[in-house]
Design a protein around this motif. Structure first.
Motif, PDB file in Angstrom:
ATOM      1  N   ASP A 181       0.799  -1.224   0.000  1.00  0.00           N
ATOM      2  CA  ASP A 181       0.000   0.000   0.000  1.00  0.00           C
ATOM      3  C   ASP A 181       0.834   1.278   0.000  1.00  0.00           C
ATOM      4  N   GLY A 182       1.995   1.238  -0.644  1.00  0.00           N
ATOM      5  CA  GLY A 182       2.707   2.471  -0.959  1.00  0.00           C
ATOM      6  C   GLY A 182       3.585   3.027   0.142  1.00  0.00           C
ATOM      7  N   ALA A 183       4.228   4.147  -0.192  1.00  0.00           N
ATOM      8  CA  ALA A 183       5.220   4.745   0.696  1.00  0.00           C
ATOM      9  C   ALA A 183       4.633   5.195   2.026  1.00  0.00           C
ATOM     10  N   HIS A 184       3.358   5.541   2.043  1.00  0.00           N
ATOM     11  CA  HIS A 184       2.693   5.944   3.289  1.00  0.00           C
ATOM     12  C   HIS A 184       1.892   4.788   3.876  1.00  0.00           C
ATOM     13  N   SER A 185       2.388   3.597   3.728  1.00  0.00           N
ATOM     14  CA  SER A 185       1.715   2.353   4.058  1.00  0.00           C
ATOM     15  C   SER A 185       1.035   2.346   5.432  1.00  0.00           C
ATOM     16  N   PHE A 186      -0.274   2.091   5.424  1.00  0.00           N
ATOM     17  CA  PHE A 186      -1.007   1.896   6.667  1.00  0.00           C
ATOM     18  C   PHE A 186      -0.503   0.652   7.385  1.00  0.00           C
ATOM     19  N   VAL A 187      -0.249  -0.404   6.619  1.00  0.00           N
ATOM     20  CA  VAL A 187       0.193  -1.667   7.218  1.00  0.00           C
ATOM     21  C   VAL A 187       1.519  -1.473   7.949  1.00  0.00           C
ATOM     22  N   ARG A 188       2.458  -0.774   7.319  1.00  0.00           N
ATOM     23  CA  ARG A 188       3.756  -0.556   7.964  1.00  0.00           C
ATOM     24  C   ARG A 188       3.603   0.281   9.236  1.00  0.00           C
ATOM     25  N   ASP A 192       4.256  -0.611  13.279  1.00  0.00           N
ATOM     26  CA  ASP A 192       5.266   0.235  13.926  1.00  0.00           C
ATOM     27  C   ASP A 192       6.681  -0.144  13.487  1.00  0.00           C
ATOM     28  N   ILE A 193       6.828  -0.385  12.191  1.00  0.00           N
ATOM     29  CA  ILE A 193       8.135  -0.724  11.620  1.00  0.00           C
ATOM     30  C   ILE A 193       8.855   0.563  11.240  1.00  0.00           C
ATOM     31  N   ALA A 194      10.095   0.697  11.682  1.00  0.00           N
ATOM     32  CA  ALA A 194      10.882   1.887  11.356  1.00  0.00           C
ATOM     33  C   ALA A 194      11.125   1.965   9.852  1.00  0.00           C
ATOM     34  N   PHE A 195      11.193   3.199   9.348  1.00  0.00           N
ATOM     35  CA  PHE A 195      11.385   3.423   7.907  1.00  0.00           C
ATOM     36  C   PHE A 195      12.482   4.476   7.735  1.00  0.00           C
ATOM     37  N   PRO A 196      13.717   4.131   8.157  1.00  0.00           N
ATOM     38  CA  PRO A 196      14.786   5.129   8.134  1.00  0.00           C
ATOM     39  C   PRO A 196      15.254   5.452   6.728  1.00  0.00           C
ATOM     40  N   ALA A 314      12.802  -1.397   8.247  1.00  0.00           N
ATOM     41  CA  ALA A 314      13.687  -2.224   9.071  1.00  0.00           C
ATOM     42  C   ALA A 314      13.311  -3.700   9.000  1.00  0.00           C
ATOM     43  N   ARG A 315      12.031  -3.982   8.800  1.00  0.00           N
ATOM     44  CA  ARG A 315      11.552  -5.360   8.697  1.00  0.00           C
ATOM     45  C   ARG A 315      10.580  -5.469   7.531  1.00  0.00           C
ATOM     46  N   TYR A 316      10.641  -6.592   6.800  1.00  0.00           N
ATOM     47  CA  TYR A 316       9.685  -6.866   5.730  1.00  0.00           C
ATOM     48  C   TYR A 316       8.605  -7.842   6.191  1.00  0.00           C
ATOM     49  N   ARG A 317       8.820  -8.445   7.362  1.00  0.00           N
ATOM     50  CA  ARG A 317       7.861  -9.429   7.874  1.00  0.00           C
ATOM     51  C   ARG A 317       7.803  -9.368   9.388  1.00  0.00           C
ATOM     52  N   ILE A 318       6.569  -9.364   9.900  1.00  0.00           N
ATOM     53  CA  ILE A 318       6.336  -9.592  11.320  1.00  0.00           C
ATOM     54  C   ILE A 318       5.195 -10.598  11.415  1.00  0.00           C
ATOM     55  N   GLY A 319       5.497 -11.789  11.879  1.00  0.00           N
ATOM     56  CA  GLY A 319       4.480 -12.829  11.998  1.00  0.00           C
ATOM     57  C   GLY A 319       3.902 -13.198  10.645  1.00  0.00           C
ATOM     58  N   ARG A 320       2.595 -13.037  10.515  1.00  0.00           N
ATOM     59  CA  ARG A 320       1.887 -13.382   9.286  1.00  0.00           C
ATOM     60  C   ARG A 320       1.618 -12.160   8.399  1.00  0.00           C
ATOM     61  N   VAL A 321       2.298 -11.078   8.682  1.00  0.00           N
ATOM     62  CA  VAL A 321       2.082  -9.831   7.931  1.00  0.00           C
ATOM     63  C   VAL A 321       3.393  -9.445   7.236  1.00  0.00           C
TER      64      VAL A 321
END
Length: 435
Positions: A181-188, A192-196, A314-321
């Motif tokens: 869902d893009g650079a402003h991702s709701f999912v990310r 609470d995944i860092a996007f440095p 920082a992460r591409y996966r957390i659990g099932r997401v």
């Protein structure tokens, strides 16, 4: 020349709930729910459908955006689309091997006959999305436009996805959730995944402009203006004040007028803010500052300004997401976003398919993060290098001249060594003259 990227979910023509799904309360979901109906989300849906896996794609927007975005694909994804048969029978779509390509404005000589040759597919992003959506729907993907994800809960065994639509709110029960869902991702943000990363110091103004035939003569690789100025096509033309990039729209759309161009200027950001819409007068003034002369333009469509970002989750996966595409990475230069993002989708689909059919354990999904995060780091590195080469100023200009000379030489190491020794370029390299 890229015109930007963005995303947020997928489609059902009317927003009416599908059979077996109520307007409220839990709904039967799909093994995989995808957030975002851009090229990455749709590519993921196509790949999963090819493996026999049902998907539901949720897109916040009611209709596909009419705004022109990416202007083509460059890299490994081109070969994937060809092998999948997605280009078969598509009028006007041709894969082009690239014996030469630009790296940060510097020409590279490439061998088009090698297996890993760079290939280009000129295609407007909107047509790419139509192509992928048609395939995804034909193979069973449930695409719902006007359906926005408002939350989700991963309990370790399933993911409950909360959705809002004009028909009401509901919850989907999913095996896995993919945020495309893009650079402003709701999912990310929800994870609470860092996007440095970094925000660029240059303001880019871009849009579709008409340059009258009498004011310019187009050759194969350039536009020659009436005053004698020559502008190379498809690459930045650097000046002391910034840069100007020009590309004919007809390369992407054969029905477009020959006088219509995608024009982009780049200048120091200063105190200005990017804007979703700018005036023709602002665009003309920017061109005048960069060129030091007036370029006769008219029309003006999709005029806007942007600032490049360079970021990696920082992460591409957390659990099932999972995250893929611009939700996981944004790049500042080089046309790498779609290639990297769509290859994310190809990789993730193969791993999810292996877990869902029982041939691989759940734990192997961590390999998606390991492999694709490393690919994102590599893309970030080369696009930042290209951004540095494309920057204005005497240091970047010197870097372009030195590396350009090295690229053109048969032996770059010897060329750079000769610079350190202090041997002028006009002299031979065998040491027969001088001290």
């Amino acid at each position: 020349m890229s015109e930007g990227h963005g995303r947020g979910g997928t489609a059902v023509p009317s927003g009416v709930p599908r059979s077996g799904m109520d307007a409220d309360g839990p709904r039967a979901g799909a093994p995989v729910v995808i957030v975002g109906a851009g090229p990455v989300g749709l590519m993921l849906a196509c790949e999963l459908a090819a493996a026999g896996i049902a998907t539901t794609v949720l897109e916040r927007a009611l209709e596909p955006s009419a705004m022109p975005k990416g202007n083509g694909l460059v890299g490994g994804i081109v070969g994937v689309l060809s092998r999948r048969g997605l280009l078969r029978g598509q009028k006007g779509l041709h894969v082009i091997p690239a014996p030469r390509y630009s790296f940060g404005g510097l020409p590279l000589r490439l061998n088009p006959l090698r297996r890993n040759a760079l290939r280009i597919l000129p295609i407007p992003q909107r047509r790419l999305e139509q192509l992928l959506e048609t395939r995804a729907r034909a193979t069973g993907a449930d695409i719902r436009r006007g359906h926005a994800v408002t939350g989700f809960t991963d309990n370790g065994a399933r993911v409950a996805v909360e959705v809002a639509s004009a028909a009401g709110s509901y919850t989907l029960d999913a095996g896995f959730l993919a945020g495309c869902d893009g650079a402003h991702s709701f999912v990310r943000h929800r994870l609470d995944i860092a996007f440095p990363g970094t925000t660029g110091s240059q303001l880019v103004r871009i849009g579709h402009l008409t340059i009258p035939a009498g004011a310019a003569r187009r050759t194969r690789n350039a536009v020659e203006l009436a005053g004698g100025t020559r502008l190379a096509l498809f690459q930045a033309n650097h000046t002391a004040a910034g840069s100007l990039t020009v590309a004919p729209v007809s390369v992407l759309d054969r029905g477009a007028p020959n006088e219509l161009y995608i024009v982009a200027t780049q200048e120091p950001l200063g105190t200005q803010e990017p804007a979703a819409q700018i005036s023709l007068e602002e665009m003309e003034a920017s061109i005048r500052r960069v060129l030091g002369a007036r370029l006769p333009v008219s029309g003006g469509r999709w005029l806007r300004s942007t600032v490049a970002n360079s970021r990696l989750a920082a992460r591409y996966r957390i659990g099932r997401v999972f995250l893929a595409g611009d939700a996981a990475h944004v790049f500042s230069a080089g046309g790498s976003s779609l290639n990297t993002g769509m290859l994310d989708a190809v990789d993730l689909a193969s791993r999810l398919a292996a877990v869902l059919d029982g041939s691989e354990p759940l734990e192997t999904l961590e390999d998606y993060h390991t492999v694709r995060h490393a690919a994102g780091e590599q893309a970030l590195l080369q696009t930042r290098a290209q951004a540095a080469l494309s920057a204005p100023g005497p240091e970047a200009d010197a870097l372009r001249q030195v590396l350009g000379g090295a690229f053109r030489s048969r032996n770059p190491h010897r060329y750079l060594g000769a610079l350190l020794v202090g041997r002028p370029h006009g002299e031979g390299t065998r040491g027969r003259h001088g001290p």
